[in-house]
Enzyme design. Sequence first.
Site, PDB file in Angstrom:
ATOM      1  CG  ASP A 137      67.788  43.107  85.918  1.00  0.00           C
ATOM      2  OD1 ASP A 137      66.566  43.224  86.086  1.00  0.00           O
ATOM      3  OD2 ASP A 137      68.297  42.519  84.946  1.00  0.00           O
ATOM      4  CD  GLU A 157      64.148  41.083  88.753  1.00  0.00           C
ATOM      5  OE1 GLU A 157      63.059  41.021  88.149  1.00  0.00           O
ATOM      6  OE2 GLU A 157      65.233  41.341  88.189  1.00  0.00           O
TER       7      GLU A 157
END
Length: 550
Positions: free
Chosen positions: A214, A282
């Site tokens: 993330d 990401e």
Amino acid sequence: MNAMTSTPASTLLDVDKDWWRGAVIYQVYPRSFQDSTGDGVGDLRGITQRLPHIASLGVDAVWISPFFTSPMKDFGYDVSNYCDVDPMFGTLADFDALVSRAHELGVRVMIDLVLSHTSDQHPWFVESRASTDNAKSDWYVWSEPNPDGTPPNNWLSIFGGSAWQWDARREQYFLHNFLSSQPDLNFHNMDVQDALLDVARFWLERGVDGFRLDTINFYVHDKQLRSNPPLEKHLRNSTIAPSVNPYNHQNHKYDKNQPENLAFLRRLRAVMEPFNAAAVGEVGDAQFGLELLGEYTAGDDLMQMCYAFEFLANDRPTASLVRDVLTRLDETAPDGWATWAFSNHDVKRHVTRWDMGDASLRLMTTLMMCMRGSACIYQGEELGLGEADVAFEDLQDPYGIEFWPEFKGRDGCRTPMVWSKSNDTGGFSDSKPWLPVSSNHLPLSVAQQEDDDTALLHHYRRAIKLRADHPVFAKGDMTNLTATGDVLSFERSFDGENVLCIFNMSNDENNATLPAGEWTSIAKDVGGIEPASATFILDPWTAAILRKVS
């Protein structure tokens, strides 16, 4: 961090160090996949129950969004214990059973590691905020106020307002790039890095095959806490944050994207290597996403894959847009590896975002499976689910509540999966779901599409099988990328196989021409045509995917 461990994936799946290259990854949002306990919230046992569906698609791996212990202020992306399962989702034993079953079905398991920040209820932060001289006092990003009491700089939170929160205990500000209950870890402290690497080891030893990382570009902040410069209005876009959010008014030069990030990623890769594990990061950046993708995936000692937001944006891809993105990627990240996604848990579903009909949905799916890079599909995408309309009183997402009604948040793409039309929960739960099931989704359930060979679900299976049957798509080079009007074309080559891909990305007929040689279709079962001559007509939203015979 000792733990009962499941059998490593390497003993259950074919050992291929490059298994990730060209892999198709299926994202599961645990709260909304399958409820096995009747409390209205999906869980790990529910995922295990539905793994045969995931395996039936032919995907290589499943990415499971966070299920760690959490107060759920940001639905699991605020972690209070990295090495346990939140009781809402089950137990570590349930997770071990999930990994074991996935491996039996030939599916690798990737989990979502949220390393840039924790919950303010994490014991690390509880200790850190207690005083300025305790053992973890420097584990988070703390700063003295300016002389007038204001925050140390102009950094903004993605969720709105200042990225700095005053803490009365320490009489200092702490940094939070997201919610104020999600304080940012201080990656300039090597003890923090070591602790996070131990987290990665914990899950690798339990048998996971890799990670989705993330906000991978948010890990390291500018140590001098310099203010971000403004961003010229014509450069602003809403790919990362909605246009109503002032976050878009800054060039985020100092609060993320720092060069020191690479050193940590190399340390993480070294931990992953003995396990044959892979990671997809990401990259959350509206201006430099592809460049960062290239930096973070170059060579053999950084991350294997990253995804940027080019195809998670609002603009529907045209032939020229796809050409430009792929060309820029090749120019800025020649040694990098992209993972392409059209939808995920943070953006409006692409059926709605791009106003897609059935034919265009099918073509875009086929295109994704033919492009160089890996591919990620989001639960329900294979059913053609559009964005659900969630009433304000049913909203759960703090992001949407903050910016309603101009931005409705992320709940519309997070509503429960529909497995059958048998009741108003679509087979997801026996009780009221945490988010309502859209009535528009019920006719698109898995059970109904299984019984219809022409349904989109089967097209996804056939498109993924096309990719699996022809390694040229997963691992091959891509050349001769062109866009002529609405027609996109490129060639893929690998191990003696040469494939020409032509896509009519419009509602109109278009002419196309074959290069010299003899070509034969390899994609008739996904709607690919067999041209009768060197110059031919492509119907709207139709492809020709042809292998060179001579």
